[in-house]
Design a protein around this motif. Sequence first.
Motif, PDB file in Angstrom:
ATOM      1  N   TRP A 138       0.834  -1.214   0.000  1.00  0.00           N
ATOM      2  CA  TRP A 138       0.000   0.000   0.000  1.00  0.00           C
ATOM      3  C   TRP A 138       0.868   1.264   0.000  1.00  0.00           C
ATOM      4  N   ILE A 152     -10.464  -0.782   0.218  1.00  0.00           N
ATOM      5  CA  ILE A 152     -10.089  -1.941  -0.595  1.00  0.00           C
ATOM      6  C   ILE A 152      -9.878  -3.165   0.287  1.00  0.00           C
ATOM      7  N   VAL A 153      -9.178  -2.964   1.394  1.00  0.00           N
ATOM      8  CA  VAL A 153      -8.917  -4.099   2.283  1.00  0.00           C
ATOM      9  C   VAL A 153     -10.226  -4.668   2.831  1.00  0.00           C
ATOM     10  N   VAL A 155     -13.179  -4.468   1.558  1.00  0.00           N
ATOM     11  CA  VAL A 155     -13.928  -5.147   0.498  1.00  0.00           C
ATOM     12  C   VAL A 155     -13.437  -6.585   0.406  1.00  0.00           C
ATOM     13  N   ALA A 156     -12.117  -6.751   0.359  1.00  0.00           N
ATOM     14  CA  ALA A 156     -11.569  -8.100   0.243  1.00  0.00           C
ATOM     15  C   ALA A 156     -11.924  -8.943   1.459  1.00  0.00           C
TER      16      ALA A 156
ATOM     17  N   ALA D  23     -14.405 -10.350  -7.720  1.00  0.00           N
ATOM     18  CA  ALA D  23     -14.076 -10.966  -6.430  1.00  0.00           C
ATOM     19  C   ALA D  23     -12.676 -11.558  -6.476  1.00  0.00           C
ATOM     20  N   THR D  26      -9.968  -8.815  -6.544  1.00  0.00           N
ATOM     21  CA  THR D  26      -9.816  -8.173  -5.241  1.00  0.00           C
ATOM     22  C   THR D  26      -8.997  -9.052  -4.299  1.00  0.00           C
ATOM     23  N   LEU D  27      -9.354 -10.330  -4.276  1.00  0.00           N
ATOM     24  CA  LEU D  27      -8.683 -11.204  -3.320  1.00  0.00           C
ATOM     25  C   LEU D  27      -7.244 -11.485  -3.742  1.00  0.00           C
ATOM     26  N   PHE D  29      -5.363  -9.376  -5.169  1.00  0.00           N
ATOM     27  CA  PHE D  29      -4.624  -8.157  -4.874  1.00  0.00           C
ATOM     28  C   PHE D  29      -4.444  -7.952  -3.378  1.00  0.00           C
ATOM     29  N   VAL D  30      -5.486  -8.202  -2.620  1.00  0.00           N
ATOM     30  CA  VAL D  30      -5.433  -7.871  -1.195  1.00  0.00           C
ATOM     31  C   VAL D  30      -4.951  -9.035  -0.338  1.00  0.00           C
ATOM     32  N   VAL D  31      -5.146 -10.251  -0.805  1.00  0.00           N
ATOM     33  CA  VAL D  31      -4.739 -11.387   0.027  1.00  0.00           C
ATOM     34  C   VAL D  31      -3.554 -12.143  -0.583  1.00  0.00           C
TER      35      VAL D  31
END
Lengths: 285, 443, 364, 305
Positions: A138, A152-153, A155-156, D23, D26-27, D29-31
């Motif tokens: 980030w 964003i976090v 949402v995930a 979905a 997003t996952l 990218f974020v996880v």
Amino acid sequence: MNGKLRKQIGAIATWVLTFILMVIICVPGLWVVLTAFRPNGEVLAKPPVWIPDNPSLNNFAKIFGFGADQVAIPVPAYFANSLIIALTSTAIALLIGMSGGYAFARYRFRFKNGLFLGLMLSRTVPGIALSLPIFMIWSRIGLIDAKLGLIIVYVALNVPFTIWLIDGFFRQIPKEMSEAAQVDGCTRWQAFWKIEFPLAKSGIASAGIFAFLTSWNEYALASNLTRSTDSKTLPVGLMDFTAQFTIDWAGMSAMAVIIIIPALILTFLVQKHLIAGLTFGGVKG
Amino acid sequence: MTKMTFRKLLAATALTGITATAVVAEEVDYGKFDGYTLRVKLIGGAQYEPLYARIAEWEAMTGATVDVLSRKNHFELDREIKQDIAAGTLDWCVGSNHTSFAPQYGSIYIDLNGVIADATLAEFQSLALENSTVDGRLVQLPRHSDISNLYYIKSLFEDADNQAKFEAEYGYALTPPETWDQVKDQAMFFADAPTFYGTQFVGKDEAITGRFYELLIANGGALFDDDWNPTFNSAAGVEAVNFFKDLYEAQAVPAGSLNYLWDDTGLGFASGTVALNLDWAGWASFFNDPENSKIAGDIGLVRAPKGSAGIRTGWSGSHSFSITETCDNQAAAASFVTFLTSHESQMVEATAGLLPTRAAVWDDAKAQFTADGNNFLVEVFETYAVSMSEDAFTPPLITPWIEVSNEIWPQLQAAILGEKTPQEALDEAADAARIVMEDAGYL
Amino acid sequence: MAEIKLNNVIKRYGKTEVVHGINLDIAHNEFVVLVGPSGCGKSTTLRMIAGLEDISDGTVSIGPGVVNDLPPRKRNISMVFQNYALYPHMSVRENLGFGLKIAKQDEATITARVDEAADILGLDELLERTPAELSGGQRQRVAMGRAIVRHPEAFLFDEPLSNLDAKLRVQMRTEIKKLHQKVKTTVVYVTHDQVEAMTLADRIVVMKDGHIEQVGTPMKVFNHPVNTFVASFIGSPPMNLLPATITGADVVFADGKSLPVPTRLADRVRDGQEVIFGLRPDDLTPVGHGIAESGDSARLTLDVTLSELLGTETILYTSIAGQEAQGKMFGAREVAPGETLEFDVAMDRAHLFDAATGKSVRVD
Amino acid sequence: MATKRPPFWQREQYTPFLLLLPAILTLLFVVLLPLLFSLYTSFTGYRLIRPESLWQWIGFRNYQRIFADGDFWTAFGRTIIFLTIALNLEFLFGLGIALLINKITWGQRTLRTIMMFPMMFSPILVGYQFKFVFNDNIGILNNALQSLGLSDGAIPWLVDKYLANFSIIFAEVWMSTSVFAILLLAGLFAMPRDPLEAAKVDGCNPWQVFRHITLPFLMPFVFIAMTIRSLDVARAYDIVDVMTGGGPAGRTELLWTLIARTGYDNARMGQANAMAYVSILLSIAFTYYFFTKLLAARKYMGGAE
């Protein structure tokens, strides 16, 4: 002992047990609420003062910056941040969740079970394990101390469970509804918005509540990704009351009340959906 | 230079400082930085906030704007700064710092020697500056200092009944303690768990490491030898651990002590259920405030007692400001930190009970307390002035200090709870500390 | 109105083929019923016509053009679903007018057409209710109303009556028949109930395992089933199917009982052929209790094990060579279990199927 | 006549993937991306305050170190025990509450709402709340016990080996039981009457009815609740961190508190990430176990798939 007496004793026992359970559930929370209305000195009194002697709104006045000895904790800003972040992330999570939930409910495709499991497992990664790598990434793309970064976090964080619940709700709606609409002249898109979406609305609402509560209450990640009043949320702001050497219990409790109230109102309004959400979405899907 | 020579030096400079600076305070030119935005990270919390009200004044004077990026307690701030180092996001100029944390940050902060005017630095107590120096670099400008002295409930000691009973039991008169052994006796004498306790101590994190460390010194021990080999598992160390352990086992301290931090001990003493309390100066006003404290008006204060080596405990540190190497306008940053540690600024903090780092402020603050008729704070400042000048010492200013501390305190807890003997616990901690020191390149 | 043509239509799910090349021409205004046991592919076929399932191979055309790649909304058809698929969040009026609204018809047209449909189906009183407030039969009628307001090229019915109780089913059956006569549209109707098929259809399509077994008028399918499957599926109670061997001019059962080979089939069988002898219960009646005397009849003496009185007729359970067989008795009289009766066998309505292939020895 | 084939995004077989794309992205990218990064750092001697150490590849040394570390395994074992006890207690209490509320007809709505009260609380708030409740000196629990005459000492709730673990489990159970209660209550509502009545007619006593009819019927709901809970068990980190921070003397140390201290306070991020990986595997194992049970349960209840 005759049957009638036994039944009566049973009923009384049920009531007493329920009462005890409710007390256990309520008292710790109630104590926090009561503490919000007392001076700090009374918090630490021994023996304890249960009902505040002089209930006052001083603690609230203080954190909102009224009165002489204000503590400069920008609660309104935190509140606004929390609200914006929680609402936006919930809305996005719902859109993504609807799209994904619809795919799982309505289509057969390769890797379906694997994909579903994968999505769920992504939710199980402990926040503490994610916090640093997310922070590093980030910070490279300027999402630290930005509401967007947290959105964003969240949402995930919310998408897997949202997909799960919404999937369940779409399965409740007979496939024929959408087919009938398509035969009636709708595109699949129209059929979705005019028929399936209105029918799944309550389920989507309940998924939204869960998403909202998660975002509203999250601390571990927010504490790492936020810095200032630009993005700090209420739970992170709670730490403002723990200075180097002291904890302002009363002020903290007042803030806790401020955090809980929106969640509580929301839950009271939609408690039926909340239960339905867990039930239908989770169980029957 | 040994610690003892420091102390003597300090005593000398402190005196000269007082006479020299009283008038010049507001004649400093803070410069002009029109349109510049200074990005800062400050420690937050009720005790620290009043100073920040002055920031507007600096902004008006210099034409610059201050953007406070974060305002958190120092443990949080420490985590955040470490993250900034990791992510390369040191895009700010001024950060709050502390003696205990400063050595970890390596070279992210500039050497303030030469950046802050020598004349300004000369107005600070030299011990405070010395403690702010890491590897010869003045990485922080001290804002206020802290050290602990012993508060006690006066009426307990004045009570004739108590005096008689105590003397009968322990064979000497009940007076405010001069040594830690006396503290132990008195604490056990006063204790009446669970309604009343003799004393208390903070039981976890760096807090208990610090308390152990100062008692270790007071008992004639040392954390490390000259080559940085851990030596705290000495007889002096065991004696220090036994002090905590004995009090805990005798229930002279609250049973939850091992989970306590500063707020718990401070609030505990204010609740009137603890006889003796070694605590920081910042608490003094709180203890004497009838709104928050049940013992207001009944508080006595003595210098921290002596250990078995005749040395007084004096774990000390300063809150401070540092300027980053990456700062794009170091002149503005220097002006800002100078302003926040100016005579006027320190008066603001001193009147709230925080210990100044400028020599002149000690006297001016005391004068003001006298004028206000606040005899308690006069007494506080007199006591703390002595201990600051004669007893203060800091933890070793080494990068892995916090890490070493994190190896020590769980072992202290284990020893106090009786899971291990003090010797076993300290030996294990020393072994672990050795690995830390090796990893960090000291050994 | 349009004709519907299915040309070698195949449906696969992954590697599994469930419909194996259906060919079917449905004429203008014809009422065609697809009938068969569950899993026979009839619903899938219907859904391919509707555009709700992809067509894996072959073509479907409605009217002049192939519609394989047209979405349902562009096929100008309407469909009535088994569970009605009424939109629960809309009133009856909104349900009926939904398709027109989507087609952006003006309010006046919508109202007029909805009222017209409501009139035809007797829904006038119910227009402002929601589906939840309707009885099963009323829902069924609304579903049909929704289909007719749009004046489509064709109606598709997917087991529309199976959720109704027996009495209502009979009533609605009649209404559908009447409706078809009134609106005169091509209808494709799917059901597993052969009675519905018999009563409604202009033409019946009997399906099994993704194949068409027989296509024909109800009369034809009933009287001239092409194989044992059709024979047993159409008609209630089902046709008795009894294994036998042709021995000379006789059909001989395993227990030695025998009947003469029916005259009209005599030249279609050969001596020693293993056959299945098919006889509807209506054509096995105790002497004196048949409806009409058969021209070509034979006699069998059988033990009755059980009788079921249905009113004007009685079902008699008996067995021939260990195989259970049912007969019918018209004109009530008590029959005690174990009673031995002499049965009249209507040989001119009997069937013979080849035992190996199951196919009728004579298909007219 | 042939019509043209629609573009690929309109083709049926691609639609579900397109719908899932947001979905998945997003996952990823974020996880997943952060996890890959932390996987890499677990093989380095990365220390937070030494950015250059990110490139110092040390192979499996972090893993060797933690696997040889008794404290790590103690925390690992304690985490498993903590989760097992907490989840089972939540199940038992949830079941108890559900059964009680199911019996009560008057005021049930209110009770249901009260039951959900703890769900509204931020875990960090729960932590502070119970830190206060369990304080030995000024905590309301000890004070209540003393005023009621049930105890004459200051019970060190957050210090004693068993009591400290009890306290954090209590807080966790307090916070999360309602999820079980709601789901099991829903299960009880959905329970058909016939088998219950049949069992009574067959001579079962109330316990036998519960044991042989009600409980088996509820099991799918239990697995669902377990799965939902196992999705975010790590939320307990906030509670434990605030209440005891893993202490005293490591008595309540869970993997999560250990990771946080190693990574941030001691700045040994590489080593912390190695531990994090072990904890992730643990979480995944928990979830996977319940998830397979859940799929079986769903099938049993006649859902799709």
